[in-house]
Design a protein around this motif. Structure first.
Motif, PDB file in Angstrom:
ATOM      1  N   ALA A 118      -7.930  -8.427   5.288  1.00 13.06           N
ATOM      2  CA  ALA A 118      -8.407  -9.051   6.647  1.00 13.06           C
ATOM      3  C   ALA A 118      -8.243  -8.268   7.742  1.00 13.06           C
ATOM      4  CB  ALA A 118      -7.231 -10.168   6.756  1.00 13.06           C
ATOM      5  N   THR A 119      -7.398  -7.237   8.040  1.00 13.97           N
ATOM      6  CA  THR A 119      -7.300  -6.678   9.201  1.00 13.97           C
ATOM      7  C   THR A 119      -8.083  -5.324   9.134  1.00 13.97           C
ATOM      8  OG1 THR A 119      -5.090  -5.503   8.713  1.00 13.97           O
ATOM      9  CG2 THR A 119      -5.182  -7.608   9.709  1.00 13.97           C
ATOM     10  N   LYS A 120      -8.427  -4.918   7.971  1.00 10.75           N
ATOM     11  CA  LYS A 120      -8.918  -3.692   7.657  1.00 10.75           C
ATOM     12  C   LYS A 120      -8.044  -2.326   8.086  1.00 10.75           C
ATOM     13  CE  LYS A 120     -12.805  -5.352   5.884  1.00 10.75           C
ATOM     14  NZ  LYS A 120     -12.410  -6.688   6.490  1.00 10.75           N
ATOM     15  N   MET A 121      -6.630  -2.888   8.164  1.00 12.04           N
ATOM     16  CA  MET A 121      -5.781  -1.724   8.755  1.00 12.04           C
ATOM     17  C   MET A 121      -5.139  -1.105   7.278  1.00 12.04           C
ATOM     18  SD  MET A 121      -5.137  -1.334  12.010  1.00 12.04           S
ATOM     19  CE  MET A 121      -5.699  -2.320  13.470  1.00 12.04           C
ATOM     20  N   TRP A 122      -4.658   0.135   7.476  1.00 13.98           N
ATOM     21  CA  TRP A 122      -3.922   0.686   6.392  1.00 13.98           C
ATOM     22  C   TRP A 122      -2.548   0.203   6.520  1.00 13.98           C
ATOM     23  CZ3 TRP A 122      -4.836   4.033   2.477  1.00 13.98           C
ATOM     24  CH2 TRP A 122      -6.298   4.508   2.431  1.00 13.98           C
ATOM     25  N   GLU A 123      -1.950  -0.166   5.471  1.00 20.29           N
ATOM     26  CA  GLU A 123      -0.504  -0.554   5.457  1.00 20.29           C
ATOM     27  C   GLU A 123       0.247   0.432   4.475  1.00 20.29           C
ATOM     28  OE1 GLU A 123      -0.967  -5.314   6.129  1.00 20.29           O
ATOM     29  OE2 GLU A 123      -0.932  -4.684   4.116  1.00 20.29           O
ATOM     30  N   ILE A 124       1.489   0.611   4.592  1.00 19.79           N
ATOM     31  CA  ILE A 124       2.379   1.410   3.921  1.00 19.79           C
ATOM     32  C   ILE A 124       3.592   0.497   3.388  1.00 19.79           C
ATOM     33  CG2 ILE A 124       3.933   2.074   5.990  1.00 19.79           C
ATOM     34  CD1 ILE A 124       4.002   4.897   4.841  1.00 19.79           C
ATOM     35  N   SER A 125       4.021   1.035   2.358  1.00 15.87           N
ATOM     36  CA  SER A 125       5.324   0.469   1.623  1.00 15.87           C
ATOM     37  C   SER A 125       6.164   1.512   1.285  1.00 15.87           C
ATOM     38  CB  SER A 125       4.984  -0.549   0.423  1.00 15.87           C
ATOM     39  OG  SER A 125       6.085  -0.824  -0.378  1.00 15.87           O
ATOM     40  N   THR A 126       7.493   1.345   1.606  1.00 19.62           N
ATOM     41  CA  THR A 126       8.706   2.069   1.360  1.00 19.62           C
ATOM     42  C   THR A 126       9.524   1.793  -0.021  1.00 19.62           C
ATOM     43  OG1 THR A 126       9.824   1.256   2.901  1.00 19.62           O
ATOM     44  CG2 THR A 126       8.578   3.295   3.509  1.00 19.62           C
ATOM     45  N   ASP A 127       9.274   0.454  -0.378  1.00 22.03           N
ATOM     46  CA  ASP A 127      10.074  -0.119  -1.373  1.00 22.03           C
ATOM     47  C   ASP A 127       9.405  -0.585  -2.745  1.00 22.03           C
ATOM     48  OD1 ASP A 127       8.570  -2.168  -0.683  1.00 22.03           O
ATOM     49  OD2 ASP A 127       9.981  -3.412   0.245  1.00 22.03           O
ATOM     50  N   GLY A 128       8.503   0.198  -2.990  1.00 19.51           N
ATOM     51  CA  GLY A 128       7.643   0.156  -4.272  1.00 19.51           C
ATOM     52  C   GLY A 128       6.552  -0.994  -4.376  1.00 19.51           C
ATOM     53  N   GLY A 129       6.245  -1.304  -3.096  1.00 20.82           N
ATOM     54  CA  GLY A 129       5.203  -2.426  -3.045  1.00 20.82           C
ATOM     55  C   GLY A 129       5.652  -3.705  -2.928  1.00 20.82           C
TER      56      GLY A 129
END
Length: 556
Positions: free
Chosen positions: A158-169
């Motif tokens: 939706a936002t076309k922003m990169w997102e990051i996960s630090t807990d395995g998704g």
């Protein structure tokens, strides 16, 4: 996202058709194609970025551990890095369709590498995110929260922003970076596998440089020092040392021993018998370091005794004779080219197979020749290096093979050595020595045989575990044993030792077992017999074989 693209395209096409037949929809389909390509590029970028993050983690762990790089393979889309532990990593050379967030790694003041975003440490639950896992005592896992975690990335639809996960998704946080632009950059700015012979240099997009050691020839070999080396009190012995790629080394030793290395020779001196404070046994330990910081520990067992203990190993490097029956100064040439029907054990002429350990233990043997045809079926002791781990091949065509296989060397001998000796033959009368294979001292001097090592052959194991045309698998109450009989210089029995090789349906010797023969005292010869509860009309059904190695003899 692909479904959304397909739906929009279909709707536009239908609208165009309703306005009239003259409408040219080529432009529209070109735009749809461009949008579809853009979606493909975004998906590939996410995959490449996550792959690069995992590669970056592996590189940092390699730098901090003992893993080295065996190869750097260049491909169309980047590089494949192969490590010495068998793992590999893929590094891309760019992004198609999106600019990735500025993820990188940085070492903090505590000497630990952490993940960063735009140059700042990434945190989770108030803790910086480690690239490398923390180890507790003796290599155990560290405290909770100390494990290495590789972040994952994705693009929000939706936002076309990169997102990051630090807990395995499980949860995702926006990085504030828009996934736009057609020429995205890799996390890696460069891979230099050419300029340095010892290192591969990786440069990250933010300028950080990682240097990972190449796999190089690195070894410190003490020749003739396998297993335990026995010394008479106060004796000194030299061992040739071969080193490759060693930058420095240190030597430790048991109390009272001396050990030094110079000009390719390791000199070891046992303590004097009067030194009551000295350790009579222990290890000479060499800690060697390569130019790139790799380490090796080489251990050499030593023991001081009131006599010299010489070992018949059947290894070529220990051969001290004046030439074997073939005229060669080795043991390996006495290994027949076939296990059954070969020219040494089944000769066409009247040449009796024989061997001796002259100038070392002085032990010797030759075939018994009970049938007068000089063949191995007439009982005897044959040198072998055959290994067979497939029980279905446990037959007379594989009669010289042992089942044991050293996991480090791949050889079948005791302690991972290559050669050993295989016995064939028995006497129905367990008390008799007539016609049995034997060892004797070729110089006619009686000595104490301290010990030897024994194991089963594959032929025997197949018979007692699986059965064959002559025998059934062992069941409760069955027994297969070796009988060693020592004879003194007057021809009288000096002692007798029985060794269980298989029993019932749940035990069969599959490794090398030490057998102490010192209670015999001084002997001039020893006979070997075999006995089994599995007998038939023609005698023992169990194949009359076993293997022995590393025969130790005392010299006073």
């Amino acid at each position: 996202m692909r479904k959304l693209v397909a739906f929009c395209a279909a709707a536009l096409v239908c609208g165009a058709m309703m306005t009239g037949c003259e409408y040219d929809d080529g432009d529209l389909w070109n735009k749809v194609g461009e949008l579809d390509s853009r979606v493909d590029g975004l998906e590939k970028t996410v995959g490449k970025t996550n792959s690069d993050l995992e590669a970056l983690r592996l590189l940092v762990e390699a730098m901090q551990g003992s893993v080295t790089i065996t190869a750097v393979e260049s491909g169309e889309d980047g590089y494949t890095i192969r490590f010495s532990d068998g793992t590999s990593a893929t590094i891309s050379d760019g992004r198609d369709g999106a600019n990735a967030p500025a993820l990188s790694v940085k070492m903090d003041t505590d000497g630990v590498w952490y993940w960063t975003l735009d140059g700042e440490f990434i945190t989770a639950d108030g803790r910086k995110l480690r690239v490398e896992g923390e180890k507790g005592e003796d290599g155990a896992p560290g405290a909770p929260g100390s494990d290495a975690v590789a972040p994952q990335v994705r693009i929000d639809a939706a936002t076309k922003m990169w997102e990051i996960s630090t807990d395995g998704g499980h949860s995702w946080t926006s990085t504030g970076v828009v996934a736009e632009g057609s020429n995205g950059e890799s996390l890696f700015a460069g891979v230099d596998a050419e300029s340095d012979a010892d290192w591969v240099i990786f440069t990250l997009a933010d300028g950080t440089e990682l240097r990972v050691a190449r796999t190089a020839a690195f070894d410190f070999v003490i020749e003739g020092a396998s297993g335990v080396s026995y010394f008479r009190f106060g004796a000194e012995r030299d061992y040739r040392v071969t080193t490759t790629g060693v930058a420095e080394y240190s030597i430790s030793k048991p109390d009272g021993w001396r050990a030094s290395c110079a000009d390719g020779v390791l000199t070891v001196t046992a303590p004097a018998a009067e030194n009551v404070w000295a350790e009579t046994s222990g290890e000479i330990v060499v800690h060697a370091t390569s130019r790139t910081g790799s380490c090796k520990i080489i251990r050499m067992g030593v023991e001081a005794l009131p006599y010299e203990l010489r070992i018949l190993t059947f290894e070529d490097e220990d051969y001290k004779g004046n030439g074997n029956m073939l005229g060669n100064a080795d043991w390996s040439s006495l290994v027949d080219e076939k296990q059954y029907g070969g020219p040494l054990l089944y000769p066409t002429d009247e040449e009796l197979y024989r061997w001796d350990d002259e100038n070392n233990t002085f032990l010797a043997s030759e075939f018994c020749n009970n049938y007068g045809d000089y063949q191995f079926w007439g009982k005897g002791l044959a040198i072998s290096d055959y290994v067979e781990r497939n029980l279905s091949n446990g037959d007379f065509n594989h009669q010289l093979a042992v089942y044991y296989k050293d996991p480090a060397t791949g050889f079948g001998g005791c302690g991972g050595s290559k050669n050993f000796c295989v016995h064939n033959g028995y006497n129905d009368d367990a008390d008799a020595t007539d016609g049995l294979p034997y060892l004797y001292f070729m110089d006619g001097e009686a000595r104490v045989i301290d010990h030897l090592y024994v194991t089963n052959t594959t032929y025997v194991l197949n018979s007692i575990k699986v059965g064959n045309g002559f025998s059934e698998p062992f069941a409760k109450g069955d027994l297969y044993k070796l009988i060693v009989i020592g004879m003194d210089e007057n021809g009288a029995e000096a002692g007798r030792k029985e060794v269980v090789l298989a029993k019932d349906d749940d035990y069969a010797l599959e490794s090398w077992e030490k057998v102490d023969l010192s209670s015999f005292g001084k002997v001039l010869m020893v006979y070997f017999n075999l006995s089994s509860t599995d007998v038939g009309d023609y005698g023992m059904n169990t194949p009359a074989y076993f293997a022995f190695d590393d025969v130790a003899v005392r010299f006073e």
